[in-house]
Design a protein around this motif. Structure first.
Motif, mmCIF file in Angstrom:
data_model
loop_
_atom_site.group_PDB
_atom_site.id
_atom_site.type_symbol
_atom_site.label_atom_id
_atom_site.label_comp_id
_atom_site.label_asym_id
_atom_site.label_seq_id
_atom_site.Cartn_x
_atom_site.Cartn_y
_atom_site.Cartn_z
ATOM 1 N N SER A 102 0.825 -1.202 0.000
ATOM 2 C CA SER A 102 0.000 0.000 0.000
ATOM 3 C C SER A 102 0.862 1.255 0.000
ATOM 4 O O SER A 102 1.981 1.273 0.517
ATOM 5 N N SER A 116 -1.546 3.020 3.617
ATOM 6 C CA SER A 116 -2.180 2.309 4.735
ATOM 7 C C SER A 116 -1.189 1.387 5.435
ATOM 8 O O SER A 116 -0.336 0.756 4.789
ATOM 9 N N GLN A 117 -1.308 1.339 6.736
ATOM 10 C CA GLN A 117 -0.515 0.374 7.491
ATOM 11 C C GLN A 117 -1.153 -1.010 7.362
ATOM 12 O O GLN A 117 -2.369 -1.136 7.183
#
Length: 277
Positions: free
Chosen positions: A123, A126-127
């Motif tokens: 991503s 996003s984590q």
């Protein structure tokens, strides 16, 4: 498991010769009785570290030897201590047994190693959080300070060292009982990073400086006269070791669940083309 010898009182000993032998046995009064262990390193012209590791290679029973006291070369006495007709110098003979006391121990941090699969976050913003399974095997190794020609009985030595390390290590040390382990924990990986978990294990070393307990020692004058004592070379001490002769038993320090104790570390790196994002 045999216990170490208690305080030894040295005695004058007479051994009757076999029929037909012309050897005569002399008597030597020991200089003193000594219940301790004497370090003979530097007291002989040969390498006593090699001598002790050759004598104490895992055996705990009585063993029988000839020794060349000029070179330190050992030969197994197949006669099991029977009085010889003669012992021409520099050949001498003795018998006795080995003990492997814990000499010292210490805990140290082992090298960091990866203990999980990698988690790739392709991503851009996003984590990525996920449970990862960590697994591996506990460590159990034994090393000798001196390489000896006759070889070392590692399986026998492990049992002896595990016992003599002391009861305090029975549950908190992986030595001689290495096994696989597994545990699951969460990890969060930032965008465009690859993450994994590593372990810096707590390790424990237990060192044993073996000593040899003399039961009988004999030497001759080359003319049919053999002298017997129950101390090393008739010098009044029956327990000998050599400072540089030792075995190191190494294993993981274990937590209450039997898993390796240490510092678990989350690691990450930037994604590359090989990660196929």
């Amino acid at each position: 498991m045999r216990q170490p010898p208690s305080r030894t009182t040295l005695k004058r000993t007479v051994v009757a010769g076999a029929v037909g032998l012309t050897a005569t046995l002399g008597l030597v009064a020991p200089a003193h009785a000594d219940s301790g262990v004497v370090n003979i390193r530097g007291k002989e012209s040969f390498n006593t570290d090699t001598l002790l590791n050759s004598l104490c290679n895992g055996d705990t029973g009585t063993t029988y030897w000839f020794i060349n006291v000029q070179t330190g070369q050992l030969t197994v006495d197949s006669g099991h201590g029977l009085p010889p007709k003669d012992l021409p110098p520099p050949i001498e003979m003795f018998q006795g047994s080995c003990f492997y006391p814990k000499s010292s121990s210490w805990t140290w941090t082992g090298p960091e190693s990866r203990v999980s699969n990698t988690l790739v976050n392709c991503s851009s913003g996003s984590q990525l959080s996920q449970q990862l399974q960590m697994n591996g095997s506990t460590t159990s190794t034994t090393t000798s300070s001196v390489k000896v020609g006759g070889g070392i009985k590692w399986s026998a030595l492990e049992k002896v060292l595990e016992f003599n390390a002391g009861a305090e290590y029975t549950k908190s040390w992986s030595y001689a009982k290495a096994s696989g382990w597994s545990t699951t924990t969460g990890i969060t990986v930032p965008p465009k990073r690859v993450g994994w978990l590593a372990l810096r294990p707590d390790m424990r070393t237990v060192r044993s400086n073996p000593f040899f307990h003399i039961e009988s020692y004999s030497w001759g004058d080359g003319h049919g006269h053999v002298t017997r004592s129950n101390s090393w070379r008739g010098r009044g001490y029956s327990n000998i070791n050599s400072q540089g002769a030792y075995y190191d038993a190494v294993g993981n320090v274990l937590d209450g669940q039997g898993k390796p104790s240490g510092q678990y570390v989350a690691r990450d790196r930037a994604v590359t083309s090989s990660d196929r994002c």
